[in-house]
Motif scaffolding. Structure first.
Motif, PDB file in Angstrom:
ATOM      1  N   ILE A  65      86.492  48.926  49.043  1.00  0.00           N
ATOM      2  CA  ILE A  65      85.052  49.120  48.864  1.00  0.00           C
ATOM      3  C   ILE A  65      84.268  48.056  49.619  1.00  0.00           C
ATOM      4  N   VAL A  66      84.656  46.807  49.465  1.00  0.00           N
ATOM      5  CA  VAL A  66      83.936  45.705  50.118  1.00  0.00           C
ATOM      6  C   VAL A  66      83.993  45.858  51.633  1.00  0.00           C
ATOM      7  N   GLU A  68      84.168  48.602  53.299  1.00  0.00           N
ATOM      8  CA  GLU A  68      83.250  49.685  53.658  1.00  0.00           C
ATOM      9  C   GLU A  68      81.800  49.247  53.529  1.00  0.00           C
ATOM     10  N   LEU A  69      81.474  48.577  52.438  1.00  0.00           N
ATOM     11  CA  LEU A  69      80.096  48.128  52.231  1.00  0.00           C
ATOM     12  C   LEU A  69      79.616  47.232  53.360  1.00  0.00           C
ATOM     13  N   LEU A  70      80.490  46.368  53.836  1.00  0.00           N
ATOM     14  CA  LEU A  70      80.134  45.411  54.884  1.00  0.00           C
ATOM     15  C   LEU A  70      80.183  46.017  56.282  1.00  0.00           C
ATOM     16  N   GLY A  71      80.719  47.231  56.380  1.00  0.00           N
ATOM     17  CA  GLY A  71      80.816  47.857  57.698  1.00  0.00           C
ATOM     18  C   GLY A  71      81.870  47.238  58.582  1.00  0.00           C
ATOM     19  N   LEU A  72      82.992  46.823  57.981  1.00  0.00           N
ATOM     20  CA  LEU A  72      84.048  46.131  58.730  1.00  0.00           C
ATOM     21  C   LEU A  72      85.204  47.048  59.122  1.00  0.00           C
ATOM     22  N   GLN A  73      84.976  48.348  59.123  1.00  0.00           N
ATOM     23  CA  GLN A  73      86.060  49.286  59.390  1.00  0.00           C
ATOM     24  C   GLN A  73      86.699  49.071  60.762  1.00  0.00           C
ATOM     25  N   ASP A  74      85.921  48.644  61.742  1.00  0.00           N
ATOM     26  CA  ASP A  74      86.464  48.414  63.080  1.00  0.00           C
ATOM     27  C   ASP A  74      86.859  46.957  63.311  1.00  0.00           C
ATOM     28  N   LEU A 147      86.162  38.300  52.677  1.00  0.00           N
ATOM     29  CA  LEU A 147      85.567  39.354  53.493  1.00  0.00           C
ATOM     30  C   LEU A 147      84.040  39.258  53.463  1.00  0.00           C
ATOM     31  N   ALA A 148      83.511  38.943  52.293  1.00  0.00           N
ATOM     32  CA  ALA A 148      82.058  38.908  52.119  1.00  0.00           C
ATOM     33  C   ALA A 148      81.396  37.704  52.773  1.00  0.00           C
ATOM     34  N   THR A 149      82.170  36.643  53.030  1.00  0.00           N
ATOM     35  CA  THR A 149      81.550  35.409  53.531  1.00  0.00           C
ATOM     36  C   THR A 149      81.999  34.994  54.923  1.00  0.00           C
ATOM     37  N   VAL A 230      81.205  45.402  42.062  1.00  0.00           N
ATOM     38  CA  VAL A 230      82.420  46.055  42.547  1.00  0.00           C
ATOM     39  C   VAL A 230      83.568  45.822  41.572  1.00  0.00           C
ATOM     40  N   ARG A 231      83.689  44.610  41.072  1.00  0.00           N
ATOM     41  CA  ARG A 231      84.794  44.280  40.155  1.00  0.00           C
ATOM     42  C   ARG A 231      84.680  45.060  38.846  1.00  0.00           C
TER      43      ARG A 231
END
Length: 286
Positions: A65-66, A68-74, A147-149, A230-231
């Motif tokens: 989820i995180v 996807e939320l951050l747009g890190l798929q690539d 991932l978030a930071t 998310v948690r």
């Protein structure tokens, strides 16, 4: 493509607790690989890291989820292990696809590559470094925070899941959510009546508390979605269909907490949550 053979509990036995070492202090299994992103050993870099996750694991879904939320798929790769496992642990089978990075058949191969003879828990999520060809971390509480930071140069700047001004509050809330809700639903079904009773009381109190909070604000800490949401959500979305499917915890469904139920459905409608939730595994009740 390289796949493991079908799960075979009759031949290999079930995946059992003998592989899982518990930390009495933390109240959770020991996750020995605890490298952090953004360090000299593991600098943030696009294309360097890969996540191994499972659809059926709520702790692994948090990572998906995180991402996807951050747009890190690539930026950070991701692949899924099969839903079922025997004593050999998580495996790659046709249902969820192969391992596109290493061609492993079993996730145990990643653990073995990192620590030959590794005897411990074969858990997901796993954060893998494609350069060093070792596991960075299987310590799931850290992976989503990193991932978030640590990937801000590539992430959606409008998404702030762990903002500096809220980190102290998020940390406290995350500990509370783990004890009362994430781990709480497991202990609420414990064989020991005293353990189960205490866990059910904490879970009910937490649901009531969060229901009141969410009656006043869209998210746990106000107007912005954070890592704490998310948690909490990954347990809520499974509550009616998995954790309490047969009323083992409570005769009440999530609908008994209207703000909590509305929040769960509202987040499920967001693309990052919908894309990482298998409706055949965990449909929302009602």
């Amino acid at each position: 493509m390289t796949y493991a053979p079908p799960v075979d509990v009759a031949a290999h036995g079930p995946y059992g607790p003998e592989r899982v070492e518990y930390s009495a202090a933390a109240g959770r299994p020991v996750y020995p690989f605890q490298g952090r992103l953004g360090t000299p050993a593991h600098p943030a870099a696009a294309g360097r890291y890969h996540l191994y996750v499972a659809w059926v694991c709520p702790y692994a879904q948090r990572v998906a989820i995180v991402r996807e939320l951050l747009g890190l798929q690539d930026v950070v790769g991701l692949s899924y292990v099969d839903d079922e496992r025997d004593a050999l642990g998580w495996a790659f089978r046709e249902r969820r696809g192969d391992d596109p990075v290493n061609g492993f058949r079993y996730l145990s191969e990643a653990y073995e590559a990192t620590e030959p003879g590794y005897p411990g828990h074969l858990s997901v999520p796993v954060l893998w470094d494609t350069r060093s060809r070792r596991i960075v971390s299987n310590h799931y509480p850290d992976i989503t925070l990193d991932l978030a930071t640590q990937f801000t140069p590539w992430a959606d700047p409008s998404v702030q899941l762990y903002p500096a001004h809220l980190r102290a509050r998020i940390d406290v809330l995350n500990d509370e959510i783990f004890t009362d809700v994430n781990d709480g639903v497991q202990k609420a079904r414990a064989a020991d009546p005293e353990t189960a009773s205490a866990a059910r009381a904490r879970l009910s109190a937490a649901f009531s508390r969060y229901d009141e909070v969410l009656a006043r604000s869209p998210y746990l800490l106000g107007d912005s979605l954070t890592e704490a949401d998310v948690r909490l959500w990954v347990t809520l979305v499974r509550y009616d269909s998995v954790s309490n499917a047969h009323g083992e915890i409570s005769p009440d469904s999530l609908a008994a907490y209207p703000s909590l139920a509305s929040y769960t459905a509202r987040l499920l409608a967001l693309p990052a949550f919908a894309a990482t939730t298998d409706p055949s595994l965990m449909p929302l009740a009602g």
